[in-house]
Design a protein around this motif. Structure first.
Motif, short mmCIF file in Angstrom:
data_model
loop_
_atom_site.label_atom_id
_atom_site.label_comp_id
_atom_site.label_asym_id
_atom_site.label_seq_id
_atom_site.Cartn_x
_atom_site.Cartn_y
_atom_site.Cartn_z
N LEU A 201 -5.14 20.63 47.60
CA LEU A 201 -4.30 21.35 46.65
C LEU A 201 -4.74 21.08 45.22
O LEU A 201 -4.77 22.00 44.39
CB LEU A 201 -2.83 20.96 46.84
N ALA A 202 -5.08 19.83 44.93
CA ALA A 202 -5.58 19.50 43.59
C ALA A 202 -6.85 20.28 43.27
O ALA A 202 -7.04 20.78 42.15
CB ALA A 202 -5.84 18.00 43.48
N PHE A 203 -7.72 20.40 44.27
CA PHE A 203 -8.96 21.17 44.09
C PHE A 203 -8.65 22.61 43.70
O PHE A 203 -9.23 23.14 42.74
CB PHE A 203 -9.79 21.12 45.37
N VAL A 207 -9.56 24.76 40.32
CA VAL A 207 -10.29 26.03 40.35
C VAL A 207 -9.60 27.03 39.41
O VAL A 207 -10.25 27.72 38.61
CB VAL A 207 -10.36 26.59 41.78
N GLY A 208 -8.27 27.11 39.51
CA GLY A 208 -7.52 28.01 38.63
C GLY A 208 -7.68 27.63 37.16
O GLY A 208 -7.84 28.51 36.29
N LEU A 209 -7.65 26.34 36.87
CA LEU A 209 -7.79 25.89 35.49
C LEU A 209 -9.18 26.21 34.93
O LEU A 209 -9.33 26.60 33.76
CB LEU A 209 -7.52 24.39 35.39
N LEU A 266 -18.20 18.37 40.37
CA LEU A 266 -17.07 19.14 39.83
C LEU A 266 -16.57 18.54 38.52
O LEU A 266 -16.32 19.26 37.54
CB LEU A 266 -15.94 19.20 40.85
N ILE A 267 -16.40 17.22 38.47
CA ILE A 267 -15.91 16.57 37.26
C ILE A 267 -16.90 16.75 36.11
O ILE A 267 -16.51 17.06 34.97
CB ILE A 267 -15.62 15.08 37.52
N ALA A 268 -18.19 16.57 36.39
CA ALA A 268 -19.21 16.75 35.35
C ALA A 268 -19.20 18.19 34.83
O ALA A 268 -19.34 18.42 33.62
CB ALA A 268 -20.58 16.39 35.91
N ALA A 367 -10.55 18.14 34.72
CA ALA A 367 -11.36 16.96 35.05
C ALA A 367 -10.47 15.76 35.36
O ALA A 367 -10.75 14.98 36.29
CB ALA A 367 -12.30 16.64 33.88
N PHE A 368 -9.38 15.60 34.60
CA PHE A 368 -8.46 14.48 34.82
C PHE A 368 -7.78 14.59 36.19
O PHE A 368 -7.66 13.60 36.92
CB PHE A 368 -7.41 14.46 33.71
N ILE A 369 -7.37 15.81 36.56
CA ILE A 369 -6.70 16.00 37.86
C ILE A 369 -7.65 15.65 39.00
O ILE A 369 -7.26 14.97 39.96
CB ILE A 369 -6.21 17.46 37.98
N LEU A 370 -8.90 16.11 38.92
CA LEU A 370 -9.86 15.79 39.99
C LEU A 370 -10.12 14.29 40.06
O LEU A 370 -10.24 13.72 41.15
CB LEU A 370 -11.17 16.53 39.75
#
Length: 379
Positions: A201-203, A207-209, A266-268, A367-370
């Protein structure tokens, strides 16, 4: 694997994006619409991704006839867009945007599943096939930039009709394929249960953000650069620079993923998006910094999208792949649509600098959420 037939479809499909992403806003401006109206019209196809991919994804999983859905969607997209020849009022264009997007967004998620089925256990080679979509984007964006330096934007609808026709024709080159269910975990349950796996769900939220923070870029970057004194030919070349960088990432992705995790990529990508929007908002009138910002498209789209497709592939069973890819497209559409609406209203009120600054904050939040919620190795 039918490499060239799969690649050919991607080439034409993303050639259409190469025509619409940089030049549709320019065409709507040519027709005399305000920034707010342009933002609203461009938000409609993105928001339509909330509905269309999920409906067609469910149908594809239930029927297994994904290739038929691809061909039907391409044909209906062509018929829908031809309606632009009958009128160009705001209400009529809004209807066309909704109708053609409903069918156009049915195509790619189902084709992604077909591509992964053909790849079998070589899913890391996805980027090698997908890079031809970037080639199609480059050819279109550069070619149309030069074309619109010489001819009126009045020909724009005919260009799109020609490209959509090629998408439909190329869909008949591709052979059918079915995903193997051998990798399914019998304990994983249905679609909603798989969606509740750690980090999934976080992923999707991220994606939306990521798509939301691209809203100002995709909606107004061409008009923005034109206001800074860049010609349409140069703007087309700048779009192409970003996609060339994207292609290089696609070519290197197989090697890259041997050394870093999907989460790290993803974070990078999100952190580099923060930098990109700050550069565009403050230094776009300086050629060097604008070029660097365009090269960062390799991260904000290239590496991010490549890894997202693999995360979805690993997060859902074969029986739910269509719905998984459709949800990815739908969440992207929600983010992109909200981003276009935000850009449409903030561009005049806040100005380009503050609009891009807000976009950078959204990418930083992603990035923070991931970092907090996504496990190192999603499966």
């Amino acid at each position: 694997m039918p490499y060239w037939r799969l690649s050919g479809f991607y080439l034409f499909y993303f050639a259409l994006l190469g025509a619409t992403a940089p030049y549709l806003a320019l065409y709507l401006d040519y027709l005399g619409f305000s920034s707010a109206r342009i933002g609203e019209l461009l938000a409609i196809p993105m928001l339509m991704r909330c509905i269309s991919p999920n409906l067609w994804g469910w149908l594809g999983d239930r029927s297994g006839r994904r290739l038929a859905i691809v061909r039907f969607g391409a044909l209906c997209t062509l018929f829908s867009f031809c309606l632009i020849l009958l009128g160009k009022s705001y209400a009529w264009l809004a209807l066309i945007m909704a109708l053609y997007a409903f069918f156009w967004h049915a195509v790619l998620p189902q084709f992604e599943v077909l591509t992964l089925a053909h790849l079998g256990e070589q899913t890391e080679r996805y980027s090698e096939v997908r890079l031809w979509g970037s080639v199609g984007f480059i050819v279109t964006v550069v070619g149309l930039g030069e074309l619109f330096e010489r001819v009126s934007l009045e020909v724009f609808p005919w260009v799109l009709i020609g490209i959509i026709s090629c998408i439909f024709i190329s869909s008949w080159w591709v052979p059918n394929a079915q995903l193997s269910s051998a990798r399914d975990n019998p304990l994983s349950g249905g679609f909603l249960r798989q969606l509740r796996q750690p980090g999934v769900l976080a992923f999707f939220i991220v994606v939306g953000l990521m798509q939301l923070c691209h809203g100002p870029y995709y909606t107004f970057i061409t008009l923005y650069l034109e206001s800074l004194g860049y010609t349409r030919g140069v703007i087309g070349q700048l779009w192409a620079v970003g996609v060339v960088a994207e292609i290089l990432v696609f070519l290197l992705m197989v090697r890259l993923l041997r050394h870093v995790s999907l989460r790290q990529v993803l974070i990078a990508s999100l952190l580099l998006a923060v930098l990109r929007w700050l550069l565009l908002g403050t230094l776009a009138d300086h050629w060097f910094w604008l070029l660097l910002a365009q090269l960062l498209h390799a991260a904000t789209f290239g590496s991010f999208h490549s890894v997202c497709v693999l995360v979805v592939r690993r997060s859902f069973n074969a029986r739910q792949q269509g719905q998984g890819q459709a949800l990815y497209a739908a969440v992207s559409g929600v983010g992109g649509g909200l981003g276009a609406l935000f850009a449409g209203y903030s561009w005049t009120g806040l100005g380009p600098t503050l609009t891009f600054f807000c976009a950078s904050l959204v990418a930083l939040l992603g990035a923070f959420i991931l970092y907090r919620k996504m496990p190192e190795n999603p499966s």
